[in-house]
Design a protein around this motif. Structure first.
Motif, mmCIF file in Angstrom:
data_model
loop_
_atom_site.group_PDB
_atom_site.id
_atom_site.type_symbol
_atom_site.label_atom_id
_atom_site.label_comp_id
_atom_site.label_asym_id
_atom_site.label_seq_id
_atom_site.Cartn_x
_atom_site.Cartn_y
_atom_site.Cartn_z
ATOM 1 N N ALA A 154 1.434 13.319 37.903
ATOM 2 C CA ALA A 154 2.030 14.637 37.705
ATOM 3 C C ALA A 154 1.902 15.504 38.954
ATOM 4 O O ALA A 154 2.891 15.963 39.520
ATOM 5 N N VAL A 155 0.678 15.711 39.414
ATOM 6 C CA VAL A 155 0.444 16.568 40.578
ATOM 7 C C VAL A 155 0.964 15.896 41.853
ATOM 8 O O VAL A 155 1.670 16.504 42.655
ATOM 9 N N GLY A 175 -0.307 2.894 41.886
ATOM 10 C CA GLY A 175 -0.605 1.574 41.325
ATOM 11 C C GLY A 175 0.622 0.920 40.709
ATOM 12 O O GLY A 175 1.136 1.406 39.707
ATOM 13 N N LYS A 179 6.023 2.224 39.957
ATOM 14 C CA LYS A 179 5.706 3.575 40.433
ATOM 15 C C LYS A 179 6.054 3.698 41.921
ATOM 16 O O LYS A 179 6.579 4.729 42.354
ATOM 17 N N TYR A 195 -1.852 0.342 45.783
ATOM 18 C CA TYR A 195 -3.282 0.036 45.953
ATOM 19 C C TYR A 195 -3.783 -1.049 45.004
ATOM 20 O O TYR A 195 -4.835 -1.630 45.213
ATOM 21 N N TYR A 246 -14.433 10.064 37.573
ATOM 22 C CA TYR A 246 -14.710 10.922 36.412
ATOM 23 C C TYR A 246 -15.435 10.194 35.271
ATOM 24 O O TYR A 246 -16.130 10.823 34.490
ATOM 25 N N ASN A 321 0.019 6.291 32.174
ATOM 26 C CA ASN A 321 1.003 7.387 32.158
ATOM 27 C C ASN A 321 1.912 7.272 33.374
ATOM 28 O O ASN A 321 1.503 6.803 34.428
HETATM 29 P P1 NDP Z 1 -1.788 12.009 36.879
HETATM 30 O O1 NDP Z 1 -0.493 12.234 36.207
HETATM 31 O O2 NDP Z 1 -1.808 11.831 38.358
HETATM 32 O O3 NDP Z 1 -2.506 10.813 36.161
HETATM 33 C C1 NDP Z 1 -3.644 10.220 36.708
HETATM 34 C C2 NDP Z 1 -3.265 9.044 37.615
HETATM 35 O O4 NDP Z 1 -4.381 8.707 38.416
HETATM 36 C C3 NDP Z 1 -2.962 7.768 36.852
HETATM 37 O O5 NDP Z 1 -1.623 7.716 36.418
HETATM 38 C C4 NDP Z 1 -3.283 6.691 37.866
HETATM 39 O O6 NDP Z 1 -2.120 6.383 38.637
HETATM 40 C C5 NDP Z 1 -4.284 7.367 38.797
HETATM 41 N N1 NDP Z 1 -5.608 6.744 38.674
HETATM 42 C C6 NDP Z 1 -6.369 6.656 37.556
HETATM 43 N N2 NDP Z 1 -7.520 6.032 37.826
HETATM 44 C C7 NDP Z 1 -7.495 5.721 39.142
HETATM 45 C C8 NDP Z 1 -8.407 5.065 40.015
HETATM 46 N N3 NDP Z 1 -9.590 4.606 39.587
HETATM 47 N N4 NDP Z 1 -8.053 4.905 41.314
HETATM 48 C C9 NDP Z 1 -6.863 5.370 41.769
HETATM 49 N N5 NDP Z 1 -5.966 5.998 40.992
HETATM 50 C C10 NDP Z 1 -6.281 6.176 39.688
HETATM 51 O O7 NDP Z 1 -2.772 13.236 36.554
HETATM 52 P P2 NDP Z 1 -2.664 14.713 37.098
HETATM 53 O O8 NDP Z 1 -1.520 14.828 38.009
HETATM 54 O O9 NDP Z 1 -2.760 15.645 35.960
HETATM 55 O O10 NDP Z 1 -4.001 14.881 37.951
HETATM 56 C C11 NDP Z 1 -4.114 14.283 39.235
HETATM 57 C C12 NDP Z 1 -5.401 14.767 39.895
HETATM 58 O O11 NDP Z 1 -5.323 16.179 40.108
HETATM 59 C C13 NDP Z 1 -6.655 14.529 39.069
HETATM 60 O O12 NDP Z 1 -7.691 14.110 39.929
HETATM 61 C C14 NDP Z 1 -6.947 15.894 38.511
HETATM 62 O O13 NDP Z 1 -8.293 16.051 38.196
HETATM 63 C C15 NDP Z 1 -6.512 16.775 39.656
HETATM 64 N N6 NDP Z 1 -6.240 18.163 39.298
HETATM 65 C C16 NDP Z 1 -6.965 19.121 39.947
HETATM 66 C C17 NDP Z 1 -6.758 20.448 39.706
HETATM 67 C C18 NDP Z 1 -7.552 21.428 40.477
HETATM 68 O O14 NDP Z 1 -7.402 22.630 40.275
HETATM 69 N N7 NDP Z 1 -8.405 20.971 41.377
HETATM 70 C C19 NDP Z 1 -5.783 20.907 38.699
HETATM 71 C C20 NDP Z 1 -5.024 19.807 38.084
HETATM 72 C C21 NDP Z 1 -5.282 18.498 38.386
HETATM 73 P P3 NDP Z 1 -1.869 4.876 39.206
HETATM 74 O O15 NDP Z 1 -1.066 4.178 38.160
HETATM 75 O O16 NDP Z 1 -1.151 5.132 40.472
HETATM 76 O O17 NDP Z 1 -3.220 4.271 39.383
#
Ligand code: NDP
Length: 329
Positions: A154-155, A175, A179, A195, A246, A321
């Motif tokens: 999303a972000v 991943g 995507k 990755y 996390y 997702n």
């Molecule tokens: P996403 O829609 O990006 O969903 C999370 C994605 O992270 C997954 O789809 C997956 O994508 C990837 N992921 C999950 N586990 C791993 C891993 N172990 N290694 C690498 N990639 C992984 O979520 P959001 O867009 O809502 O959030 C993205 C980030 O932004 C998060 O870290 C969140 O905490 C942060 N955030 C921070 C805010 C702030 O104010 N600091 C506010 C909102 C969000 P893939 O299939 O590519 O692995």
């Protein structure tokens, strides 16, 4: 009113047992309170952090409390002069059918201007995070190389598109082939690194021949370490999130290669979107303008059914997702 309450603080990933499910009667608003029929809830990686005890940027969810979630819904009863029946609101509605309480920090949204789930993605906290973390903290200049992790999320997907609008060379780390193809073909990224199927170091060398000026980090861990080895002088690393850490049962793994910051006079800076609240409205208008011109795309991954909440939330951590994860109540 169906509700999910936080039952215990999980060690590792949250599961159905982390929550208590209950059904209770819907109450009536008291002084200054409103009653909202929740329609869409935002599922965020941050929710995992809110389950932990200890000091953070906002207090943790208390045991026995309704699990915190942002959402959009319709006001169906109001004793608050600021909100009328029929208004649609965005706020911390909680993982439940109905929100009853004072609308602290709530604001109105217009379902005629955009579909409701979009107010949780590009036009909501997700979009604000991408916008301010990239532009204020990353501060990319045209021609610079910007690398983004969780880039198809999303972000990340919004941040990458904004970096393209600013004239940067944009490389996404995500991943899986589907995507990665989406990032190139639909969103116009210049390069991608899958990755899950290739070595990130080798991918960075290939896609960032001029090094990395801005790294928008959503994942932390090994990927952060890999990017540190490719920094340019005065590079900026935005610590937006660290989703790979996390669910850790052990301490968070810090970057081994942090001395790259010293060598390159680079900067790593944490970011919390809430700090930018006074500027949300202006940023939202600019983003809506980009969307209207077809310059910014928003993708929502909508899962139906409040009942599925625990399992749906955990999709974020397996990468199941694709786009902003939203739960349709
Ligand atoms: P996403 O829609 O990006 O969903 C999370 C994605 O992270 C997954 O789809 C997956 O994508 C990837 N992921 C999950 N586990 C791993 C891993 N172990 N290694 C690498 N990639 C992984 O979520 P959001 O867009 O809502 O959030 C993205 C980030 O932004 C998060 O870290 C969140 O905490 C942060 N955030 C921070 C805010 C702030 O104010 N600091 C506010 C909102 C969000 P893939 O299939 O590519 O692995």
């Amino acid at each position: 009113n169906r509700q999910f309450l936080l039952a215990k603080r999980p060690a590792g990933a949250a599961t159905r047992d982390t929550f208590t499910y209950q059904e209770v009667p819907v109450g009536k608003p008291g002084t200054n309170q409103i009653l909202v029929r929740n329609q869409y809830l935002s599922l965020d990686p941050a929710m995992r952090g809110w389950m932990n005890e200890g000091k953070s940027y906002i207090p943790p969810v208390g045991l026995g409390e309704v699990m915190r979630a942002l959402g959009v819904g319709e006001v169906i009863a109001s004793n608050n002069p600021g909100f009328a029946v029929g208004d649609y609101v965005n706020g911390a509605l909680g993982v439940q059918d109905y929100f009853l309480g004072e609308p602290r920090g709530f604001y109105k949204v217009d379902p005629k201007l955009a579909p409701l789930p979009r107010y949780l993605s590009a036009l909501g906290m997700t979009g604000m995070t991408a916008y301010f973390a990239l532009l204020d903290v990353g501060a990319p200049k045209a021609g610079e190389t910007v690398v983004i992790s969780a880039a198809a999320g999303a972000v990340g997907s919004i941040a990458g598109q904004i970096a393209k609008l600013k004239g940067c060379h944009v490389v996404g780390i995500a991943g899986g082939g589907e995507k990665c193809r989406y990032l190139i073909e639909e969103l116009g990224f210049d390069g991608v690194i899958d990755y899950k199927n290739e070595d990130v170091q080798a991918g960075l060398k290939r896609e960032c021949p001029k090094g990395v000026d801005v790294y928008f980090d959503n994942v932390g861990g090994d990927i952060l370490d890999a990017v540190l080895t490719r920094l340019n002088l005065k590079a900026r690393i935005v610590i937006c999130g660290a989703i790979s850490q996390y669910n850790n049962k052990e301490a968070v793994k810090g970057p081994a290669n942090y001395l790259a910051l010293l060598v390159n006079r680079a900067r790593m800076e944490g970011f919390v979107v809430l700090d930018y609240a006074p500027r949300f409205a202006a940023a939202g208008q600019e983003m809506a303008g980009w969307m209207a011109k077809g310059l910014l795309k928003s993708k929502e991954d909508i899962v139906e059914g409040l009942q599925t909440f625990p399992e749906t939330l955990m999709k974020l951590f397996s990468g199941e997702n694709f786009g902003k994860l939203v739960l349709k109540v």
